[in-house]
Design a protein around this motif. Structure first.
Motif, PDB file in Angstrom:
ATOM      1  N   SER A 143       0.843  -1.201   0.000  1.00 45.75           N
ATOM      2  CA  SER A 143       0.000   0.000   0.000  1.00 45.75           C
ATOM      3  C   SER A 143       0.875   1.248   0.000  1.00 45.75           C
ATOM      4  O   SER A 143       2.059   1.204   0.357  1.00 45.75           O
ATOM      5  CB  SER A 143      -0.880   0.006   1.255  1.00 45.75           C
ATOM      6  N   SER A 147      -0.856   7.811  -5.028  1.00 48.80           N
ATOM      7  CA  SER A 147      -1.357   7.051  -6.181  1.00 48.80           C
ATOM      8  C   SER A 147      -0.299   7.013  -7.282  1.00 48.80           C
ATOM      9  O   SER A 147      -0.198   6.039  -8.035  1.00 48.80           O
ATOM     10  CB  SER A 147      -2.659   7.670  -6.700  1.00 48.80           C
ATOM     11  N   GLU A 168      -4.330   1.880  -2.381  1.00 48.28           N
ATOM     12  CA  GLU A 168      -4.015   3.252  -1.959  1.00 48.28           C
ATOM     13  C   GLU A 168      -4.628   3.451  -0.584  1.00 48.28           C
ATOM     14  O   GLU A 168      -5.843   3.250  -0.403  1.00 48.28           O
ATOM     15  CB  GLU A 168      -4.610   4.236  -2.965  1.00 48.28           C
TER      16      GLU A 168
END
Ligand SMILES: C[S@@+](CC[C@H](N)C(=O)[O-])C[C@H]1O[C@@H](n2cnc3c(N)ncnc32)[C@H](O)[C@@H]1O
Length: 276
Positions: A143, A147, A168
């Motif tokens: 993660s 982005s 994200e």
């Protein structure tokens, strides 16, 4: 640079790059020249009298200028960086993976077969992808809050054909998962230390990948809390020089039963692990 040999081309670039403040000027010059010529570094040593000609001349001059004048990191100029046994594409969207971060992967190699692992703040995907490459049995998720970084990490995963899931997220917020282990190389540079970072780092690497507030631990603190609440059995964090006592205390106070510290090749306590 008409008609110069490899040796002369390297000597000239080393002087320019060294004068701009790089501690690794010769290595930088060799990597850039090898890239411009489309050969590996060994070829430069085996034929130092080879002439540098044609389009490679302009390419090399441009790379040396970008390195010495605008201080672009060599990895961004080459477009890739080796990390453990994989090559990652890198650009200004992500931190350049550092050799000391390989220790975080090493720590995770001892996980039980089939463990579910989350790499928080994956950047280029370095930790998650290297781990999946070396331990295909693990279920690896990665993660990042960025982005833009995730786009590049996913492209790396596709190119390397590694089955890692990407999300994200701000730390663990909104992530649905039952992790056995959480790994992270979070931003941990104290704002007050920014002046001591090399010019290429400050000017080109994403600030959000580097800085962790006044004492460097602004991301570490909530991450330790969230990891403790998630029920993960292991938390491994990369940290900066001098942060191990404070971070081990945070991990201990959050409820992990045992903490351990792992030093990098420079002898700096670089990874703190909490287990329960
Ligand atoms: C030091 S870089 C590490 C990148 C990569 N893991 C590596 O070791 O090369 C830190 C990463 O954490 C991400 N990050 C920063 N704050 C975050 C947050 N609150 N939640 C998730 N990711 C975060 C940054 O975008 C950056 O990609």
């Amino acid at each position: 640079m008409r008609g110069v040999t490899v040796r002369d081309a390297l000597d000239g670039a080393q002087t320019a790059i060294g004068a701009s403040g790089s501690d690794t000027a010769r290595l930088d010059a060799e990597l850039l020249l090898a890239h411009a010529l489309g050969v590996n570094r060994a070829a430069l040593y085996s034929d130092p009298q080879r002439e540098v000609t044609g389009p490679a001349v302009r390419t090399y001059q441009d790379l040396v200028r970008r390195r010495s004048v605008t201080h672009e990191p060599v990895a961004y100029l080459l477009g890739s960086k080796g990390f453990r046994s994989i090559d990652l594409e890198v650009d200004g969207r992500v931190l350049v993976p550092r050799p000391e971060t390989e220790l975080l992967v090493e720590v995770a190699l001892g996980l039980e077969p089939g463990s579910r692992v989350l790499d928080v703040g994956t950047g280029s995907g370095a930790v998650a992808l290297a781990l999946k490459h070396e331990r295909p049995d693990l279920e690896v998720t990665a993660s990042d809050i960025s982005s833009a970084a995730l786009e590049l990490a996913q492209a790396n995963a596709r190119r390397l054909q590694l089955d890692v899931s990407f999300f994200e997220a701000d730390l663990l917020t909104g992530l649905d998962g039952d992790w056995d282990a959480i790994l992270s190389n979070p931003p941990y540079v104290a704002e007050r230390d920014s002046a001591s970072l090399p010019a290429d780092v400050v000017a080109h690497e994403p600030a959000r990948a580097l800085f962790g507030g006044e004492d460097g631990l602004d991301v570490v603190r909530p991450l330790v809390e969230a990891a403790a609440q998630s029920g993960a059995k292991l938390l491994a964090l990369e940290i900066g020089a001098g942060q191990s006592d404070e971070v081990a205390k945070l991990i201990d106070e959050a409820g992990f039963e045992r903490t351990s510290r792992h030093s990098d090749l420079a002898g700096i306590e670089r990874v703190v692990v909490g287990e329960r």
